[in-house]
Scaffold this motif. Sequence first.
Motif, PDB file in Angstrom:
ATOM      1  N   ALA A 257       7.268   2.569  -3.078  1.00 19.32           N
ATOM      2  CA  ALA A 257       6.831   2.677  -2.224  1.00 19.32           C
ATOM      3  C   ALA A 257       6.558   1.431  -1.506  1.00 19.32           C
ATOM      4  O   ALA A 257       6.662   0.346  -1.909  1.00 19.32           O
ATOM      5  CB  ALA A 257       4.625   3.287  -1.855  1.00 19.32           C
ATOM      6  N   SER A 258       6.673   1.159  -0.306  1.00 24.22           N
ATOM      7  CA  SER A 258       6.484   0.098   0.124  1.00 24.22           C
ATOM      8  C   SER A 258       4.861  -0.610   0.391  1.00 24.22           C
ATOM      9  O   SER A 258       4.064   0.238   0.481  1.00 24.22           O
ATOM     10  CB  SER A 258       7.555   0.007   1.759  1.00 24.22           C
ATOM     11  OG  SER A 258       6.776   0.631   2.772  1.00 24.22           O
ATOM     12  N   PRO A 259       5.684  -2.123   0.856  1.00 23.02           N
ATOM     13  CA  PRO A 259       4.264  -2.996   1.101  1.00 23.02           C
ATOM     14  C   PRO A 259       3.967  -2.071   1.294  1.00 23.02           C
ATOM     15  O   PRO A 259       2.051  -2.530   1.891  1.00 23.02           O
ATOM     16  CB  PRO A 259       4.311  -4.113   0.949  1.00 23.02           C
ATOM     17  CG  PRO A 259       6.203  -4.208  -0.036  1.00 23.02           C
ATOM     18  CD  PRO A 259       6.590  -3.264   0.460  1.00 23.02           C
ATOM     19  N   GLU A 260       4.278  -1.566   2.902  1.00 19.92           N
ATOM     20  CA  GLU A 260       4.231  -1.534   4.362  1.00 19.92           C
ATOM     21  C   GLU A 260       2.623  -0.332   4.056  1.00 19.92           C
ATOM     22  O   GLU A 260       1.616  -0.121   4.260  1.00 19.92           O
ATOM     23  CB  GLU A 260       4.220  -1.222   5.365  1.00 19.92           C
ATOM     24  CG  GLU A 260       5.325  -2.878   5.633  1.00 19.92           C
ATOM     25  CD  GLU A 260       6.777  -3.049   4.952  1.00 19.92           C
ATOM     26  OE1 GLU A 260       7.269  -4.601   5.304  1.00 19.92           O
ATOM     27  OE2 GLU A 260       6.843  -2.206   3.726  1.00 19.92           O
ATOM     28  N   ARG A 261       3.617   1.028   2.776  1.00 20.86           N
ATOM     29  CA  ARG A 261       3.172   2.143   3.475  1.00 20.86           C
ATOM     30  C   ARG A 261       1.829   1.697   2.161  1.00 20.86           C
ATOM     31  O   ARG A 261       0.704   2.169   2.680  1.00 20.86           O
ATOM     32  CB  ARG A 261       3.681   3.089   2.073  1.00 20.86           C
ATOM     33  CG  ARG A 261       3.399   4.551   1.998  1.00 20.86           C
ATOM     34  CD  ARG A 261       4.280   5.293   2.246  1.00 20.86           C
ATOM     35  NE  ARG A 261       3.604   6.638   2.016  1.00 20.86           N
ATOM     36  CZ  ARG A 261       4.403   7.883   1.587  1.00 20.86           C
ATOM     37  NH1 ARG A 261       5.081   7.465   1.002  1.00 20.86           N
ATOM     38  NH2 ARG A 261       3.881   8.608   1.568  1.00 20.86           N
ATOM     39  N   VAL A 262       1.419   0.939   0.894  1.00 24.72           N
ATOM     40  CA  VAL A 262       0.264   0.605   0.411  1.00 24.72           C
ATOM     41  C   VAL A 262      -1.159  -0.516   1.454  1.00 24.72           C
ATOM     42  O   VAL A 262      -1.955   0.710   0.923  1.00 24.72           O
ATOM     43  CB  VAL A 262       0.742  -0.295  -1.176  1.00 24.72           C
ATOM     44  CG1 VAL A 262      -0.513  -0.218  -1.655  1.00 24.72           C
ATOM     45  CG2 VAL A 262       2.167   0.309  -1.696  1.00 24.72           C
TER      46      VAL A 262
END
Length: 293
Positions: A257-262
């Motif tokens: 997962a990307s940091p943005e999605r988390v």
Amino acid sequence: MRTAPINPPLACTEERTVLDCQTEISQGRRFAFGLNWQKFGRLIDEERVRGAQTSLENALGTSDLTGRTFLDVGCGSGLFSLAALRLGARVRSFDFDPDSVATTRKLRDDFAPGSAWDIECASILDAGFVQGLGQFDIVYSWGVLHHTGALWKAMEAVCGLVARDGLLYVSIYNDQGGESRMWTSVKRRYNDSGPAVRRLLLAGSMLYLGRRYPLRVAAGLMGGGAGSTPWTEPCPRGMSRKHDLVDWVGGYPFEVASPERVFDFCREREFQLRHLKTCKGGIGCNEFIFARS
């Protein structure tokens, strides 16, 4: 101090969890994480415990967890459960893999006999078990949820275990697009193969990673074996290069997962970001601490 129950009745038996895990491993659908942790567990000493404790202190911004409840989701070797216990927390740990549970229980017996530290074999995806846990001041799950085979279901579960004003401390593999898909294929092949192919995949992966991390690879090659210092000496967080490499190459299921999605996922559930440590777009985990408002 939260009123999280320490000994609620289990919604599933350990026997069922053990059978589910062993079936997945035997069918090549899961890496034997617990066996790797078992081997690493033999290396744990006071130096590694201090390294884990320092890592936890730095991330949480405190050296005193007295009176706070700490849940270790996917405890692995139990090293960070022990670190939290040393900081004064009341600890509960569980893992899907029975070998991890056995390793954690041995660690407790060796370093903290008679302590208020409960250890169980269970899955974060077992809704009945999770419902019986209650809520905790700190929910910790480092490098675990992306190996469940249902990352976002697992994230939903751990979010619900955090008490008001509590902390969620997670790390999730970084999404590297095509390279992440390549590693997924490597991990599948590793778990579908016998010992000879696995050794080849480990050697090839070490050389491939060496393009970006030559010092790590050089240390591994200089070590020459499991018992040598450069190969197994403590790394940041008290871990070892050898066991990290095996975990990385074999670690399946595997999601990213990307940091943005988390961040977006947790913000939608009323969590605020307190701490972020990224792997700068490369291989590895992004580390987050969220506070539940």
